[in-house]
Design an enzyme around this catalytic site. Structure first.
Site, PDB file in Angstrom:
ATOM      1  CB  SER A 211      -0.960  -0.068   1.189  1.00 55.17           C
ATOM      2  OG  SER A 211      -2.108   0.654   0.886  1.00 55.17           O
ATOM      3  CD1 TRP A 314      -8.165   2.970  -1.003  1.00 54.25           C
ATOM      4  CD2 TRP A 314      -9.867   4.004  -2.028  1.00 54.25           C
ATOM      5  NE1 TRP A 314      -8.131   4.287  -0.643  1.00 54.25           N
ATOM      6  CE2 TRP A 314      -9.159   4.949  -1.259  1.00 54.25           C
ATOM      7  CE3 TRP A 314     -10.973   4.433  -2.766  1.00 54.25           C
ATOM      8  CZ2 TRP A 314      -9.527   6.301  -1.202  1.00 54.25           C
ATOM      9  CZ3 TRP A 314     -11.328   5.774  -2.699  1.00 54.25           C
ATOM     10  CH2 TRP A 314     -10.612   6.681  -1.934  1.00 54.25           C
ATOM     11  CG  HIS A 364      -5.776  -2.541   1.327  1.00 53.31           C
ATOM     12  ND1 HIS A 364      -5.091  -2.290   0.160  1.00 53.31           N
ATOM     13  CD2 HIS A 364      -5.207  -1.743   2.262  1.00 53.31           C
ATOM     14  CE1 HIS A 364      -4.164  -1.372   0.378  1.00 53.31           C
ATOM     15  NE2 HIS A 364      -4.217  -1.026   1.650  1.00 53.31           N
TER      16      HIS A 364
HETATM   17  C1  GCU Z   1      -5.357   4.643   2.366  1.00 49.80           C
HETATM   18  C2  GCU Z   1      -4.888   5.448   1.168  1.00 49.80           C
HETATM   19  C3  GCU Z   1      -4.131   4.599   0.159  1.00 49.80           C
HETATM   20  C4  GCU Z   1      -3.035   3.813   0.848  1.00 49.80           C
HETATM   21  C5  GCU Z   1      -3.622   3.027   1.999  1.00 49.80           C
HETATM   22  C6  GCU Z   1      -2.597   2.251   2.835  1.00 49.80           C
HETATM   23  O1  GCU Z   1      -6.364   3.752   1.975  1.00 49.80           O
HETATM   24  O2  GCU Z   1      -6.022   6.042   0.604  1.00 49.80           O
HETATM   25  O3  GCU Z   1      -3.559   5.411  -0.854  1.00 49.80           O
HETATM   26  O4  GCU Z   1      -2.376   2.990  -0.075  1.00 49.80           O
HETATM   27  O5  GCU Z   1      -4.267   3.921   2.899  1.00 49.80           O
HETATM   28  O6  GCU Z   1      -1.457   2.647   2.918  1.00 49.80           O
HETATM   29  O7  GCU Z   1      -3.022   1.241   3.431  1.00 49.80           O
END
Ligand code: GCU
Length: 388
Positions: A211, A314, A364
């Site tokens: 992420s 997302w 995620h």
């Molecule tokens: C949020 C953010 C993302 C990121 C994520 C993470 O969802 O919007 O851009 O990748 O956090 O780091 O888990």
């Protein structure tokens, strides 16, 4: 609306095609400068005078591993931050995964020798080993890999109101970096520091991240080509997903959130991650002079794995596929094994080629199964030379 095809990595801003590898090197510099100006802020400079200090060592994982705690100390630009390294107990050198963690080095492995720094001891802070399943240090060590990690908050506090002083400390005459660039820089410094450890093969360090840390891993690989390979999992916007998103993925749903994260959303919630110019493009992404397939191209021809979850919309698995397709010609141009693959793989599959795409069922997160799949893919295998 402009598309990724309008930003050909192999055509310079002067409109001329890149004829050969030497010219690609110049183009790479041009792309880096564009990303610094418009997306991430300036690279703080190649870390100089890097050493590991305050080293302590002990045994871990029932004697099958060595655990090393140390500080990475950099002379220029000046910085010091803790590093945790766990290696197989068998003599090295071992290939190594290096990545940033979200919650403190003590969370990736439950071991009493790992320091819990004062700043982690706040209400609700994660405890020892709380994130061991998303690191799978035991699985990697058993498979012959070392694992090294740095807590992102030891480099830049991940909060828009708190990040400023840490970012100022890494500023150059061109301005201060965003946090993603600063974290990438710290990964580069940690990689350099690891080369002093005989247990680690310096030619086989794979930078890995999930992420926001996956975004930082891609930047680290793009600016430091001594990383042998990169695994970026669910890196999303600012990582392997395009800023120019397909309009249908940007329509706000009932909760006001679009399916995939837009530049507008990310720069509102996480302004400290980026150069201010990126937010300035939030409503005009098609005027950005760079897009994220060109970030992937900066890692070419080194092995690059983009890992995705079917339900993690997302982070935009579909856009990540588009970026891979638009970056693949650079891998081919530089002689990497990069077959044409037309279709997004089935869940559970990884595409062939040096720039690869993996899709697994689910959302995620990082699981032990993810690590097992990355190790199967991994270009830097125990006891072997890095291989695509
Ligand atoms: C949020 C953010 C993302 C990121 C994520 C993470 O969802 O919007 O851009 O990748 O956090 O780091 O888990």
């Amino acid at each position: 609306m402009s598309s990724l095809a309008d930003l050909d990595p192999l055509t310079g801003t002067d409109g001329r095609p890149v004829p050969d590898a030497t010219a690609w090197d110049r183009r790479r510099h041009e792309l880096r400068r564009l990303f610094e100006a418009h997306v991430y802020g300036p690279w703080p400079g190649d870390p100089r005078g890097v050493e590991l200090v305050s080293v302590t060592e002990t045994s871990a994982l029932d004697g099958t591993a060595r655990l090393v705690e140390a500080q990475v100390r950099v002379d220029s630009p000046a910085a010091t931050f803790p590093l945790l390294l766990v290696t197989p107990a068998a003599p090295g050198p071992h290939p190594c995964f290096l990545g940033l963690n979200f919650h403190g080095n003590h969370t990736v492995l439950d071991h009493p020798a790992v320091t819990v720094h004062d700043r982690y001891a706040v209400d609700g802070a994660a405890g020892r080993g709380d994130h061991r399943d998303s690191w799978d240090v035991a699985g990697s060590v058993a498979a012959g890999y070392a694992v090294a990690t740095v807590f992102c908050g030891d480099v830049v506090q991940d909060h828009p109101d708190l990040a400023g002083p840490d970012l100022d400390a890494l500023a150059t005459p061109a301005g201060r970096p965003g946090a993603l660039m600063a974290w990438a820089w710290a990964l580069s410094a940690a990689r350099a520091a690891l080369s002093s450890r005989p247990e680690v093969d310096p030619s086989a360090v794979t930078v890995v991240g999930h992420s926001r840390m996956g975004k930082a891993a891609l930047v680290a690989s793009g600016w430091d080509d001594r990383f042998a390979a990169v695994v970026a999992t669910q890196s999303g916007t600012g990582g392997a997903s395009p800023s120019r998103k397909a309009p249908e993925r940007c329509v706000p749903g009932p909760d006001g959130r679009p399916e995939a994260e837009t530049v507008k959303m990310i720069t509102r919630r996480f302004p400290h991650w980026f150069a201010p110019a990126f937010a300035g493009h939030a409503d005009r992404t098609d005027e950005l002079p760079v897009d994220q397939h060109q970030l992937l191209a900066l890692s070419a021809p080194r092995p690059t794995l983009l890992w995705n979850g079917t339900e993690d919309l997302w982070a935009d698995p579909a856009g990540t596929w588009d970026c891979l397709q638009a970056a693949a010609p650079v891998f081919r141009f530089l002689g990497a094994d990069q077959p044409e693959v037309v279709d997004v793989p089935e869940p559970g599959q990884t595409t062939p080629g040096t720039l690869a795409y993996g899709l697994r069922p689910g959302g995620h997160s990082v699981t032990r199964e993810d690590w097992a799949a990355w190790r199967r893919w991994c270009a830097c295998r125990p006891g072997g030379e890095p291989q695509a």
